[in-house]
Design a protein around this motif. Structure first.
Motif, short mmCIF file in Angstrom:
data_model
loop_
_atom_site.label_atom_id
_atom_site.label_comp_id
_atom_site.label_asym_id
_atom_site.label_seq_id
_atom_site.Cartn_x
_atom_site.Cartn_y
_atom_site.Cartn_z
N ASP A 77 -3.25 2.12 -4.25
CA ASP A 77 -4.29 2.39 -3.26
C ASP A 77 -5.14 1.14 -3.07
O ASP A 77 -4.89 0.09 -3.70
CB ASP A 77 -5.13 3.63 -3.65
N SER A 78 -6.15 1.23 -2.23
CA SER A 78 -6.94 0.04 -1.89
C SER A 78 -7.58 -0.60 -3.13
O SER A 78 -7.56 -1.82 -3.28
CB SER A 78 -8.08 0.40 -0.94
N GLU B 238 -10.83 10.98 3.76
CA GLU B 238 -11.12 10.62 5.15
C GLU B 238 -10.90 11.81 6.09
O GLU B 238 -11.17 11.73 7.28
CB GLU B 238 -10.24 9.45 5.60
N HIS C 175 -6.80 13.70 1.78
CA HIS C 175 -7.52 12.44 1.58
C HIS C 175 -8.97 12.63 2.00
O HIS C 175 -9.25 13.36 2.96
CB HIS C 175 -6.85 11.33 2.42
N HIS D 294 0.84 -1.20 0.00
CA HIS D 294 0.00 0.00 0.00
C HIS D 294 0.88 1.25 0.00
O HIS D 294 2.02 1.22 0.46
CB HIS D 294 -0.95 0.00 1.22
N THR E 57 -5.31 7.82 -2.28
CA THR E 57 -3.85 7.94 -2.25
C THR E 57 -3.28 7.93 -3.67
O THR E 57 -2.40 8.72 -3.99
CB THR E 57 -3.22 6.83 -1.37
N SER F 132 -12.03 5.04 -1.49
CA SER F 132 -12.04 6.50 -1.57
C SER F 132 -11.94 6.96 -3.02
O SER F 132 -12.25 8.11 -3.32
CB SER F 132 -10.88 7.07 -0.75
P1 13P Z 1 -6.74 4.56 -0.29
O1 13P Z 1 -7.81 3.65 -0.80
O2 13P Z 1 -6.91 5.97 -0.79
O3 13P Z 1 -5.40 4.00 -0.57
O4 13P Z 1 -6.91 4.72 1.30
C1 13P Z 1 -6.76 3.65 2.18
C2 13P Z 1 -6.63 4.11 3.55
O5 13P Z 1 -6.62 3.35 4.48
C3 13P Z 1 -6.55 5.55 3.77
O6 13P Z 1 -6.37 5.82 5.10
#
Ligand code: 13P
Ligand code: SF4
Length: 350
Positions: A64-65, A248, A246, A47, A263, A153
């Motif tokens: 990213d995720s 979040e 971000h 990651h 990210t 995200s």
């Molecule tokens: P992303 O999907 O943007 O990589 O975010 C994962 C995450 O845990 C952000 O805190």
């Protein structure tokens, strides 16, 4: 590649970012890991929040995720070593169950994933029958299994829009929900009895009455720390700074930033733009990784918080994960099948 060559490769990227003595030590571990990776027919996914020496040496893929979920789904290797947190490794197992998925740390949780249980989701569904449930991937498999569709995200607004629904339950990140509500033009309420709502300054926040998004009070313990005051202070000192946050982060912070995205989206933004200074409001290690990838750009640092969960993934533990086959991530099949539907539906949206 031997340890000297690995050291030179890492130094070319990380000189001035990681101390030389650390680079020498970690170059040797990186060589060991890469040998084990070949022996065990493994792929390493890293990651964007992995610490710079690890990030720049051993992963076959970084991202990213969403990106890493796709890589996990597509791999034909026997073993997936997930250098990330538990919910990410679980998502890899959900998508590619015949592979052995290893998380190098026994725990590596996430404050968002801990904020909600499957029973909480069932209660909300009982309270709002027929309302579709969108769940952020930062949740455990049993929560995903109770959901209609997942999001990350990078696609949250697109996922909400794809449902063409008047009302959507959006879990569990309070701030991501508010940011998505703004992007999709929806209103939001928080009907749960969950933790008392307060803004970053600790003031109570009332729920709103007219609702189209139904939220939950989970928060990322890293991104909730950034405040509007941080942005104002940096802009006073560097009026021409470009600020990336971000989603979040709180809606006040994302609204005051110049750009908000996953990210990967933030990394792309820095790569593709020319600004006198950049400030990333996200996890510390990613700031180092972006600085390393863009040596000609001026990255200001407001490194307040290293994610304690991402920080549990070390190179030593990654080596031991491959050596001792640990920590194996398993998801019970009846949960996996249901969670797969929600994750796969998201991946198909793109
Ligand atoms: P992303 O999907 O943007 O990589 O975010 C994962 C995450 O845990 C952000 O805190
Ligand atoms: Fe969870 Fe926040 Fe850490 Fe991401 S940065 S893994 S959302 S605690």
């Amino acid at each position: 590649m031997n340890a000297d060559e690995m050291y030179e490769k890492m130094k070319a990227k990380l000189n001035g970012i990681v101390p030389d003595v650390e680079l020498r030590y970690k170059a040797e571990i990186a060589v060991e890991i890469n040998e084990l990776k070949v022996q065990r027919n493994a792929v390493i996914l890293g990651h964007n929040y992995m610490e710079p020496a690890l990030f720049n040496s051993i992963p076959d893929f970084t991202g990213d995720s969403l990106d890493l979920s796709r890589k996990a789904a597509q791999t034909d290797k026997d073993i997936i070593v997930f250098c990330g947190v538990r919910f990410m490794a679980e998502t890899a197992k959900i998508l590619n169950p015949s592979k052995t998925v290893l998380l190098p740390a026994a725990r590596a949780g996430c404050s968002l994933a801990e904020s909600i249980t499957a029973a909480d989701v069932r209660d909300l569904k009982a309270k709002f029958p027929g309302v579709p449930v969108v769940t952020y991937v930062n949740t455990y498999a049993d929560v995903k299994a109770e959901s209609d569709i997942c999001c990350t995200s990078s696609n949250a607004a697109a996922v909400v829009d794809s449902l063409h629904a008047d009302t959507v339950i959006f879990l569990p990140d309070e701030y991501l929900a508010k940011n998505v509500a703004r992007e999709t033009g929806k209103h939001i309420i928080f009907p749960s009895a969950g933790p008392k709502a307060a803004d970053a300054a600790g003031n109570d926040m009332p729920g709103e009455l007219d609702y189209q998004l139904i939220g939950w009070r989970g928060r990322c313990e890293v991104h909730e720390k950034f405040t509007l005051k941080d942005i104002e202070t940096v802009r006073e000192q560097f009026p021409d700074v470009v600020i990336l946050a971000h989603p979040e982060c709180s809606p006040e912070v994302t609204a005051a930033a110049d750009f908000s995205g996953s990210t990967n989206a933030m990394i792309r933004y820095v790569q593709q733009s020319q600004a006198p200074h950049y400030l990333l409001l996200t996890e510390c290690a990613m700031g180092d990784n972006v600085a390393a990838a863009n040596p000609q750009k001026d990255m200001l640092r407001l490194c307040m918080v290293r994610c304690p969960h991402m920080n549990m993934i070390t190179m030593e533990d990654t080596r031991d994960a491959l050596k001792f086959n640990r920590y194996v991530i398993d998801v019970p099949e009846e949960i996996r099948v249901k969670a797969f539907r929600a994750v796969d539906r998201m991946i198909k949206i793109g």
